[in-house]
Design a protein around this motif. Structure first.
Motif, PDB file in Angstrom:
ATOM      1  N   LEU A 182       0.833  -1.202   0.000  1.00 59.22           N
ATOM      2  CA  LEU A 182       0.000   0.000   0.000  1.00 59.22           C
ATOM      3  C   LEU A 182       0.862   1.244   0.000  1.00 59.22           C
ATOM      4  O   LEU A 182       0.567   2.213  -0.724  1.00 59.22           O
ATOM      5  N   ASP A 183       1.924   1.260   0.777  1.00 56.56           N
ATOM      6  CA  ASP A 183       2.807   2.435   0.807  1.00 56.56           C
ATOM      7  C   ASP A 183       3.399   2.698  -0.575  1.00 56.56           C
ATOM      8  O   ASP A 183       3.494   3.854  -1.015  1.00 56.56           O
ATOM      9  N   HIS A 184       3.801   1.644  -1.251  1.00 57.18           N
ATOM     10  CA  HIS A 184       4.374   1.792  -2.589  1.00 57.18           C
ATOM     11  C   HIS A 184       3.353   2.389  -3.545  1.00 57.18           C
ATOM     12  O   HIS A 184       3.665   3.337  -4.294  1.00 57.18           O
ATOM     13  N   GLU A 185       2.135   1.874  -3.530  1.00 54.23           N
ATOM     14  CA  GLU A 185       1.118   2.326  -4.473  1.00 54.23           C
ATOM     15  C   GLU A 185       0.675   3.759  -4.163  1.00 54.23           C
ATOM     16  O   GLU A 185       0.495   4.567  -5.077  1.00 54.23           O
ATOM     17  N   ARG A 186       0.515   4.062  -2.918  1.00 56.59           N
ATOM     18  CA  ARG A 186       0.132   5.423  -2.543  1.00 56.59           C
ATOM     19  C   ARG A 186       1.204   6.422  -2.977  1.00 56.59           C
ATOM     20  O   ARG A 186       0.896   7.481  -3.547  1.00 56.59           O
ATOM     21  N   SER A 187       2.467   6.077  -2.723  1.00 54.36           N
ATOM     22  CA  SER A 187       3.580   6.943  -3.115  1.00 54.36           C
ATOM     23  C   SER A 187       3.642   7.121  -4.621  1.00 54.36           C
ATOM     24  O   SER A 187       3.897   8.234  -5.123  1.00 54.36           O
ATOM     25  N   LEU A 188       3.395   6.052  -5.359  1.00 52.71           N
ATOM     26  CA  LEU A 188       3.428   6.108  -6.827  1.00 52.71           C
ATOM     27  C   LEU A 188       2.375   7.076  -7.355  1.00 52.71           C
ATOM     28  O   LEU A 188       2.655   7.917  -8.222  1.00 52.71           O
ATOM     29  N   LEU A 189       1.166   6.958  -6.842  1.00 55.49           N
ATOM     30  CA  LEU A 189       0.072   7.818  -7.295  1.00 55.49           C
ATOM     31  C   LEU A 189       0.345   9.282  -6.978  1.00 55.49           C
ATOM     32  O   LEU A 189       0.040  10.178  -7.781  1.00 55.49           O
ATOM     33  N   GLN A 190       0.932   9.522  -5.826  1.00 56.40           N
ATOM     34  CA  GLN A 190       1.221  10.903  -5.436  1.00 56.40           C
ATOM     35  C   GLN A 190       2.419  11.462  -6.198  1.00 56.40           C
ATOM     36  O   GLN A 190       2.408  12.622  -6.644  1.00 56.40           O
ATOM     37  N   GLN A 191       3.451  10.650  -6.380  1.00 53.61           N
ATOM     38  CA  GLN A 191       4.650  11.108  -7.079  1.00 53.61           C
ATOM     39  C   GLN A 191       4.346  11.553  -8.502  1.00 53.61           C
ATOM     40  O   GLN A 191       4.869  12.583  -8.968  1.00 53.61           O
ATOM     41  N   TYR A 192       3.479  10.801  -9.197  1.00 51.34           N
ATOM     42  CA  TYR A 192       3.177  11.111 -10.587  1.00 51.34           C
ATOM     43  C   TYR A 192       1.889  11.915 -10.753  1.00 51.34           C
ATOM     44  O   TYR A 192       1.414  12.103 -11.873  1.00 51.34           O
ATOM     45  N   GLU A 193       1.341  12.379  -9.634  1.00 51.03           N
ATOM     46  CA  GLU A 193       0.148  13.233  -9.648  1.00 51.03           C
ATOM     47  C   GLU A 193      -0.972  12.618 -10.477  1.00 51.03           C
ATOM     48  O   GLU A 193      -1.584  13.264 -11.335  1.00 51.03           O
ATOM     49  N   ILE A 194      -1.227  11.353 -10.202  1.00 47.62           N
ATOM     50  CA  ILE A 194      -2.230  10.602 -10.949  1.00 47.62           C
ATOM     51  C   ILE A 194      -3.631  11.083 -10.574  1.00 47.62           C
ATOM     52  O   ILE A 194      -3.942  11.299  -9.402  1.00 47.62           O
ATOM     53  N   GLY A 195      -4.481  11.232 -11.612  1.00 48.90           N
ATOM     54  CA  GLY A 195      -5.840  11.695 -11.381  1.00 48.90           C
ATOM     55  C   GLY A 195      -6.887  10.611 -11.521  1.00 48.90           C
ATOM     56  O   GLY A 195      -8.033  10.783 -11.082  1.00 48.90           O
ATOM     57  N   ALA A 196      -6.520   9.469 -12.127  1.00 54.74           N
ATOM     58  CA  ALA A 196      -7.455   8.358 -12.287  1.00 54.74           C
ATOM     59  C   ALA A 196      -6.658   7.102 -12.618  1.00 54.74           C
ATOM     60  O   ALA A 196      -5.517   7.178 -13.107  1.00 54.74           O
ATOM     61  N   ILE A 197      -7.275   5.959 -12.360  1.00 58.35           N
ATOM     62  CA  ILE A 197      -6.642   4.668 -12.604  1.00 58.35           C
ATOM     63  C   ILE A 197      -7.517   3.853 -13.547  1.00 58.35           C
ATOM     64  O   ILE A 197      -8.743   3.907 -13.470  1.00 58.35           O
ATOM     65  N   VAL A 198      -6.864   3.107 -14.440  1.00 57.31           N
ATOM     66  CA  VAL A 198      -7.565   2.091 -15.228  1.00 57.31           C
ATOM     67  C   VAL A 198      -7.024   0.733 -14.788  1.00 57.31           C
ATOM     68  O   VAL A 198      -5.811   0.512 -14.808  1.00 57.31           O
ATOM     69  N   ARG A 215      -8.786   4.534  -3.163  1.00 58.77           N
ATOM     70  CA  ARG A 215      -9.878   4.820  -2.228  1.00 58.77           C
ATOM     71  C   ARG A 215      -9.444   5.881  -1.218  1.00 58.77           C
ATOM     72  O   ARG A 215     -10.181   6.826  -0.947  1.00 58.77           O
ATOM     73  N   GLU A 216      -8.246   5.729  -0.672  1.00 62.32           N
ATOM     74  CA  GLU A 216      -7.748   6.688   0.314  1.00 62.32           C
ATOM     75  C   GLU A 216      -7.585   8.087  -0.285  1.00 62.32           C
ATOM     76  O   GLU A 216      -7.841   9.095   0.390  1.00 62.32           O
ATOM     77  N   LEU A 217      -7.160   8.137  -1.546  1.00 62.66           N
ATOM     78  CA  LEU A 217      -6.906   9.421  -2.209  1.00 62.66           C
ATOM     79  C   LEU A 217      -8.120   9.939  -2.973  1.00 62.66           C
ATOM     80  O   LEU A 217      -8.033  10.972  -3.638  1.00 62.66           O
ATOM     81  N   ALA A 218      -9.227   9.222  -2.875  1.00 67.56           N
ATOM     82  CA  ALA A 218     -10.486   9.611  -3.535  1.00 67.56           C
ATOM     83  C   ALA A 218     -10.325   9.726  -5.048  1.00 67.56           C
ATOM     84  O   ALA A 218     -10.911  10.609  -5.686  1.00 67.56           O
ATOM     85  N   LEU A 219      -9.562   8.807  -5.637  1.00 76.06           N
ATOM     86  CA  LEU A 219      -9.355   8.811  -7.085  1.00 76.06           C
ATOM     87  C   LEU A 219     -10.354   7.880  -7.761  1.00 76.06           C
ATOM     88  O   LEU A 219     -10.640   6.791  -7.250  1.00 76.06           O
ATOM     89  N   PRO A 220     -10.869   8.265  -8.916  1.00 80.35           N
ATOM     90  CA  PRO A 220     -11.748   7.352  -9.664  1.00 80.35           C
ATOM     91  C   PRO A 220     -10.953   6.210 -10.268  1.00 80.35           C
ATOM     92  O   PRO A 220      -9.794   6.386 -10.671  1.00 80.35           O
ATOM     93  N   VAL A 221     -11.572   5.042 -10.313  1.00 79.25           N
ATOM     94  CA  VAL A 221     -10.970   3.855 -10.927  1.00 79.25           C
ATOM     95  C   VAL A 221     -11.906   3.364 -12.031  1.00 79.25           C
ATOM     96  O   VAL A 221     -13.055   3.015 -11.762  1.00 79.25           O
ATOM     97  N   VAL A 222     -11.408   3.368 -13.261  1.00 80.03           N
ATOM     98  CA  VAL A 222     -12.157   2.758 -14.354  1.00 80.03           C
ATOM     99  C   VAL A 222     -11.863   1.264 -14.296  1.00 80.03           C
ATOM    100  O   VAL A 222     -10.750   0.827 -14.591  1.00 80.03           O
ATOM    101  N   MET A 223     -12.852   0.487 -13.871  1.00 81.31           N
ATOM    102  CA  MET A 223     -12.653  -0.929 -13.584  1.00 81.31           C
ATOM    103  C   MET A 223     -13.209  -1.775 -14.723  1.00 81.31           C
ATOM    104  O   MET A 223     -14.416  -1.791 -14.979  1.00 81.31           O
TER     105      MET A 223
END
Length: 254
Positions: A182-198, A215-223
């Protein structure tokens, strides 16, 4: 030909490797694992493994007959829909027992902002109005589906690089293999300023951390949802698959 019962496991998942190893410990049974070969350096390969496709239903049917396979277990990736249908058809043609080992899909929970779609093309259609910077966590096979979105930026995570001539969307290619914390994924999303995930709804624990981080960062996920499976016996874990096989082998002896 040995009088041992031969069982073919169509692999590509951690469960498939564990299952093949466990089956090989059953007296009087020979386990053969098969990988499609899409990953150049698959992890945890079972000792008795063949690599490469069969050539559709006809090729798989021939293999089952030539190798005198007496039971077929499909433990492929949940998104390997074509091989699952091929396996069901070939097993029916040969007349041998057939099982699908399918890990449960992830389920939406409180706080998830999922946009559920049925295909990669539908996922791509969602993105222009969703975010400018996208984490594309679908592997390398479907990157071309998003290549036309030249006004967006993509962080693309794959195990192996895409083919040299394959079109890919603009952005950064990141080669990593799970499981991810989880720490790795959270850091990745924040480092690259990700706005959504597919993401594909692959299930399992190895890559679920990105869903928790979103979920923690309130980002939309296209699933991207799974395609329907062929009809037949289905279990969700290795122990249940072993129980099915032992019962099947008892029936074969009668």
């Amino acid at each position: 030909m040995s009088d041992r019962k031969r069982v073919l496991i169509l692999g590509g998942t951690k469960d498939a490797t564990e299952l093949a190893t466990r089956i090989a410990e059953i007296p009087g049974v020979e386990a053969i694992a098969s990988l499609a070969g899409r990953t150049h350096q698959p992890r945890g390969v079972f000792k008795n493994t063949r690599i490469g496709g069969f050539g559709g239903v006809a090729g798989l049917t021939d293999y089952l007959q030539e190798q005198q396979i007496e039971a077929l277990i499909d433990a492929t990736h949940p998104f390997a829909a074509q091989i699952s249908f091929n396996a069901a058809t070939a097993a029916a043609v040969v007349g041998i027992p057939h099982l699908m080992l399918v890990r449960p899909a992830w389920e939406r929970t409180e706080g998830d902002r999922w946009i559920e779609v049925d295909a990669h093309e539908a996922a791509a259609a969602q993105l222009p109005n969703l975010a400018q910077r996208i984490f594309l966590a679908i592997g390398r096979q479907e990157l071309a589906t998003f290549a036309h979105l030249q006004n967006l930026w993509f962080l693309m995570r794959t195990i192996d690089p895409p083919q040299p001539d394959a079109p890919v969307p603009p952005g950064k290619l990141l080669r990593e293999r799970g499981p991810f914390s989880l720490d790795h994924e959270r850091s990745l999303l924040q480092q690259y300023e990700i706005g959504a995930i597919v993401s594909k709804n692959s299930g399992g624990d190895a890559t679920y951390a990105k869903i928790i981080a979103a979920r923690e960062l309130a980002l939309p996920v296209v699933m991207i949802q799974r395609s329907p499976l062929p009809p037949g016996d289905t279990v969700t874990d290795v122990e249940s698959a072993l129980a099915w096989l032992k019962n099947t082998l008892l029936q074969l002896k009668k």
